[in-house]
Design an enzyme around this catalytic site. Structure first.
Site, PDB file in Angstrom:
ATOM      1  N   SER A 592       0.840  -1.187   0.000  1.00  0.00           N
ATOM      2  CA  SER A 592       0.000   0.000   0.000  1.00  0.00           C
ATOM      3  C   SER A 592       0.887   1.255   0.000  1.00  0.00           C
ATOM      4  O   SER A 592       1.644   1.452  -0.943  1.00  0.00           O
ATOM      5  CB  SER A 592      -0.958  -0.032   1.200  1.00  0.00           C
ATOM      6  OG  SER A 592      -1.964   0.946   1.065  1.00  0.00           O
ATOM      7  N   ASP A 667      -9.274  -4.556  -6.022  1.00  0.00           N
ATOM      8  CA  ASP A 667      -8.903  -3.659  -4.928  1.00  0.00           C
ATOM      9  C   ASP A 667      -9.759  -2.396  -5.022  1.00  0.00           C
ATOM     10  O   ASP A 667      -9.571  -1.573  -5.921  1.00  0.00           O
ATOM     11  CB  ASP A 667      -7.413  -3.319  -5.033  1.00  0.00           C
ATOM     12  CG  ASP A 667      -6.867  -2.610  -3.809  1.00  0.00           C
ATOM     13  OD1 ASP A 667      -7.647  -1.937  -3.116  1.00  0.00           O
ATOM     14  OD2 ASP A 667      -5.654  -2.715  -3.556  1.00  0.00           O
ATOM     15  N   HIS A 699      -7.700  -5.231  -1.407  1.00  0.00           N
ATOM     16  CA  HIS A 699      -6.439  -4.632  -0.948  1.00  0.00           C
ATOM     17  C   HIS A 699      -5.655  -5.572  -0.031  1.00  0.00           C
ATOM     18  O   HIS A 699      -4.436  -5.463   0.073  1.00  0.00           O
ATOM     19  CB  HIS A 699      -6.743  -3.319  -0.231  1.00  0.00           C
ATOM     20  CG  HIS A 699      -5.566  -2.412  -0.076  1.00  0.00           C
ATOM     21  ND1 HIS A 699      -4.785  -2.005  -1.139  1.00  0.00           N
ATOM     22  CD2 HIS A 699      -5.014  -1.826   1.029  1.00  0.00           C
ATOM     23  CE1 HIS A 699      -3.820  -1.203  -0.707  1.00  0.00           C
ATOM     24  NE2 HIS A 699      -3.931  -1.085   0.599  1.00  0.00           N
TER      25      HIS A 699
END
Length: 722
Positions: A592, A667, A699
C-alpha cells in the site's frame, strides 16, 4: 519391510529434529504462530462483569460467556448457538443499555473495509428467547437508549423497528445505490474517517440524527469481477479521487413520535465534511464536527434538537491538518473531554459545556495514544501514552485537574487496558518484542497484577524449538542528522566477519508506526524466516510517521514521498556501511503506502537498492481518494508539483534493479489502475520487471491459498535477486 521403512523413519526423525526449527510460509499463514486472544471483549456497564465471544470447537458452536471482573470466574454462558437449532455462528454482538437484550450478528457479508450486512437475531437474556429480527440482511442496527426500538439501515434508507409491536417505520425513502445514502457512510468516509453508522439516537430516545450523502455528482469507478464466470461482472461505485467532486452531505434530525425531520442549516460551509455526529448528555443537544475540505479547520457544533439551530462551541485550526478521533466524551453536566495536538503533541483537554477551556489535563513531549474514559466519582482520567518512549505504550490515570498521575503499567512494551464499569479493575493486555500477548487482571488503585488470564505460554514454548533471533531496537542517525526509530533482525548464527544481504521492510505512511515494542505480527514471522535463510532484515520509521510529535509527523505536508523516501535511502546508506553488510545487496519491500515507497526508493535510490517488491502500491496520488490524499497534499489543482515530483510513474526510466509489482484486481481502495499505469510507464521506458495480478482480490490479497502463494512468490524473488 524393515529396510523399506527405514528411509521413511529417518525422514520423519529429520523432520522432527530439524524441520520444526525452520519457519515456512505455509506454517506462518496457516496460523501456527497465532496468539490466543480475548475476542469481542465487552466491559459491561450495569455490573462489574465482562463478556467474551468464544468458539467451542468440539461442539462446533459459538457462545457469549460472562465473567466477573473481581474473580475472573466465568459466571454464566449468556447464549450458546448449539442450544438454538439452526442458529449460525455469532460474528459480533451488542447489548442494549439495560444489558438485558442482545443483538447478534450472523452470516456477516463484507461490503468494504468496515461495513457489512448481516442476519440479526434479538435475544432476551432473562427469558432466553431468540428471534430473527428480519428475513433479510441489514446494516448497523442500534438499540434506542430506552431499549424499546432499534434503528437500522437497509439499501441506503433508515428505519425504526418497535420491539414490542414488531412494526417497522421507514424514516427515509430516497435512498438509491450510487445516488443517495441515508445514515450510512459513503465509501470515502468509511475508509478515511473510519466509521460506518452515520446516525445516532438522542439520550431520551425521542430523536435520531443522521447524515445524508448525495453521491449523484461523485465520479464512478468500475472494476471487473471475474468470479470464474463465462461473462465477468462489472462492479461500479462512487469513488472521489483527489480534486474530484465529493458527496454533498446534509445533517437531519428525525422526531420518532411526530415522524417529522428537520434539516440543520449548514449553508455557511462550502465543500465540507461532517466527520462525526454524537448526541450529548443533554437529550436536546446534538454535537457535530464539521471539517473544511483541506481538513485544517474544524468546528465542533452544538445543535438544538427541536429548532436545529447551531452554535460553534469549539474551533480548531492547524497549519497542516486536524486528526478526527472518537475521544470526544461528555460528562453528566455536558462539559466534555477533547484531545488535540495544538501544543505540538496529542493531549487531553477539558472544556465546560459552553466550550470554554477549563484545563489541559496532560502535558509533555509525548503523545496520548488512547483515551480510555473518565471515572466521574473520582474525576479521574484514564489513558494510554508514549511517556516511556515512542515505541512503547503505557497505561496511566490522572486527575481531571492534571494532578496525581499514576502509572498503571510498569513493563516496557505495549500496554493496553479494558476497565471494569466501576473503574476498580482493568484487564491489561501486554506484549513486547520478547513477550507474547498476555492478559492479566489488575487493580486500578495501584496497578498491581492480581491474576494471569492468558499468557500464551504454549506459543512461547513452541517457539523455543525455532531458536529465533530477537529484534534489536536502535535510533538510526542519517548523514543529514535525522534520528529515526529502527529495528534490525540478524541471523541467529550471525558472524560479524561475514557480509550479509539486507532486506528492508517499511510502511512509512503519515502517522503510522512499524518500529514498536510489541509481540510479533504474522508478517514479522516472515521477516524471521528470512533471517533463518541468511538475510538481515531491517525496518526504519522515517519522518512523517507517528507518535513523536506533530512537527515530526507533519513535515511531509504537501509533498508525500519526498522526505520519507530520502530517509529510507539515507537509512540504507547507513546500514550499507556496517562492516557486516554487503551494500551491493540491499532490497526494500512495502504494501500500500509502503508499496508506493518501495517503488520510489528503487527508482530514486537506484544506486542503493538492488531490488524492490511493491504490493498494492499507490503510484500516483491523483489516483487515490480525496479525503486521505488532500489531507496531506491539498488538491492536484492546487499542488501539481507535489503530486508529480514524487510519483513513481514519472521516474520509471530510472529503473536499474529488479522490481516485482503485485496487485489484486478487485482492490476497491488502491485501484489496480495504479499498477497498470506503472507497468505502462515501465514498458514505455523499455524496462524489464516482474508482476503478479491476483484475480478478484481486494487490498488485503487473501483467501484460500492466496497469502501462501503470494509470500512464497515474494520469498523466491528475494532469493533470486538479493
Amino acid at each position: 519391510m524393515k529396510h523399506k521403512l527405514l528411509p521413511f523413519v529417518l525422514f520423519l526423525l529429520t523432520l522432527s529434529v530439524f524441520g520444526q526449527q525452520k519457519i515456512s510460509v505455509e506454517s506462518i499463514y496457516r496460523g501456527m504462530f497465532r496468539t490466543q486472544d480475548m475476542d469481542e471483549l465487552h466491559s459491561l456497564k450495569k455490573s462489574n462483569q465482562y463478556t467474551v465471544l468464544n468458539y467451542n470447537q468440539a461442539a462446533q458452536s459459538t457462545q457469549i460467556d460472562l465473567f466477573d471482573f473481581e474473580t475472573l470466574q466465568k459466571t454464566a454462558t449468556i447464549i450458546d448457538t448449539k442450544d438454538h437449532k439452526g442458529m449460525p455462528a455469532i460474528d459480533s454482538y451488542t447489548f442494549d443499555s439495560s444489558e438485558k437484550m442482545l443483538l447478534l450478528a450472523c452470516n456477516s457479508s463484507q461490503i468494504y473495509r468496515h461495513s457489512f450486512t448481516a442476519d440479526y437475531y434479538l435475544y432476551d437474556i432473562s427469558k432466553k428467547e431468540l428471534v430473527p429480527l428480519f428475513d433479510f440482511q441489514i446494516q448497523e442496527p442500534t438499540f434506542s437508549p430506552d431499549g424499546k426500538k432499534i434503528a437500522f439501515a437497509r439499501e441506503n434508507n433508515l428505519y425504526v423497528y418497535d420491539i414490542e409491536s414488531k412494526t417497522t417505520t421507514q424514516i427515509t425513502t430516497d435512498g438509491k445505490k450510487n445516488a443517495i445514502i441515508n445514515g450510512i457512510c459513503d465509501w470515502v468516509y468509511e475508509e478515511e474517517f473510519s466509521f460506518v453508522r452515520a446516525f445516532d439516537w438522542s439520550k431520551d430516545s425521542k430523536k435520531i440524527a443522521f447524515i445524508r450523502f448525495d453521491e449523484l455528482e461523485v465520479p464512478e469507478f468500475s472494476m471487473t469481477v471475474f468470479n470464474q464466470q463465462l461473462y465477468p461482472a462489472v462492479e461500479t461505485f462512487k469513488y472521489p479521487k483527489a480534486g474530484e467532486k465529493n458527496s454533498e452531505v446534509s445533517l437531519h434530525i428525525y422526531d420518532v413520535a411526530s415522524k417529522d425531520s428537520k434539516t440543520v442549516n449548514l449553508s455557511n460551509y462550502t465543500d465540507f465534511y461532517i466527520a462525526r455526529i454524537q448526541w450529548t448528555n443533554d437529550a436536546n443537544v446534538l454535537s457535530a464536527q464539521v471539517l473544511n475540505r483541506h481538513q485544517d479547520n474544524l468546528d465542533l457544533l452544538f445543535i438544538d434538537g427541536n429548532s436545529a439551530a447551531k452554535n460553534v462551541v469549539l474551533n480548531e485550526k492547524d497549519k497542516a491538518y486536524i486528526d478526527v478521533t472518537d475521544n470526544l466524551t461528555f460528562l453528566k453536566d455536558n462539559s466534555f473531554i477533547w484531545t488535540s495536538e495544538k501544543d505540538g503533541f496529542n493531549h487531553i483537554y477539558y472544556y465546560d459545556k459552553t466550550g470554554k477551556l477549563k484545563n489541559q489535563v496532560t502535558k509533555g513531549n509525548w503523545e496520548v495514544t488512547k483515551f480510555y474514559g473518565l471515572d466521574e466519582k473520582t474525576n479521574t482520567v484514564f489513558y494510554q501514552s508514549t511517556e516511556n518512549g515512542s515505541i512503547n505504550r503505557g497505561v496511566y490515570k490522572i486527575g481531571l485537574k492534571g494532578t496525581n498521575k499514576v502509572a498503571l503499567s510498569n513493563e516496557l512494551g505495549t500496554n493496553e487496558a479494558t476497565f471494569s464499569p466501576n473503574f476498580d479493575y482493568y484487564i491489561r493486555t501486554f506484549s513486547s518484542v520478547i513477550q507474547p500477548t498476555t492478559y492479566t487482571l489488575n487493580e486500578v488503585k495501584s496497578g498491581k497484577e492480581l491474576k494471569v488470564i492468558e499468557n500464551n505460554a504454549a506459543l512461547a514454548n513452541r517457539l523455543k524449538e525455532y531458536n529465533l533471533p530477537t529484534k534489536e531496537f536502535f535510533v538510526l542517525k542519517t548523514e543529514k542528522g535525522n534520528e529515526l526509530n529502527a529495528w534490525i533482525i540478524k541471523p541467529k548464527n550471525f558472524d560479524a566477519s561475514k557480509k550479509y544481504p539486507v532486506f528492508m521492510t517499511q510502511y512509512s505512511g503519515p502517522a503510522s508506526q512499524q518500529v514498536a515494542n510489541q509481540w510479533n505480527s504474522i508478517d514479522d514471522y516472515w521477516c524471521l524466516m528470512l533471517s533463518q535463510q541468511g538475510y538481515i532484515v531491517a525496518c526504519v520509521d522515517g519522518r512523517g510517521t507517528g507518535f513523536k510529535g506533530a512537527a515530526f509527523k507533519k513535515v511531509t505536508q504537501l509533498q508525500l514521498g519526498k522526505y520519507e523516501v530520502e530517509d529510507q535511502i539515507d537509512a540504507a546508506k547507513v546500514i550499507g556501511n556496517y562492516p557486516y553488510v554487503d551494500k551491493s545487496r540491499i532490497g526494500i519491500f512495502g504494501w500500500s503506502y509502503g508499496g508506493f515507497m518501495a517503488s520510489n526508493c528503487l527508482l530514486k535510490g537506484n544506486d542503493i537498492f538492488k531490488m524492490a517488491i511493491a504490493v498494492a502500491p499507490v503510484t500516483n496520488w491523483r489516483f487515490y481518494d480525496s479525503v486521505y490524499t488532500e489531507r496531506y497534499m491539498h488538491t492536484p489543482q492546487e499542488n501539481a508539483s507535489g503530486y508529480d515530483d514524487n510519483s513513481p510513474i514519472n521516474f520509471a526510466a530510472k529503473l536499474k534493479g529488479k522490481y516485482l509489482l503485485i496487485h489484486g484486481s478487485a482492490d476497491d481502495n488502491v485501484h489496480v489502475q495504479n499498477s497498470m499505469e506503472m507497468m505502462n510507464a515501465l514498458i514505455k521506458a523499455n524496462k524489464q520487471f516482474d508482476s503478479q495480478i491476483y484475480p478478484d482480490c481486494n487490498h488485503g490479497i487473501y483467501g484460500g491459498m492466496t497469502r501462501i502463494q503470494l509470500f512464497n512468490k515474494m520469498t523466491n524473488f528475494i532469493k533470486e535477486n538479493l
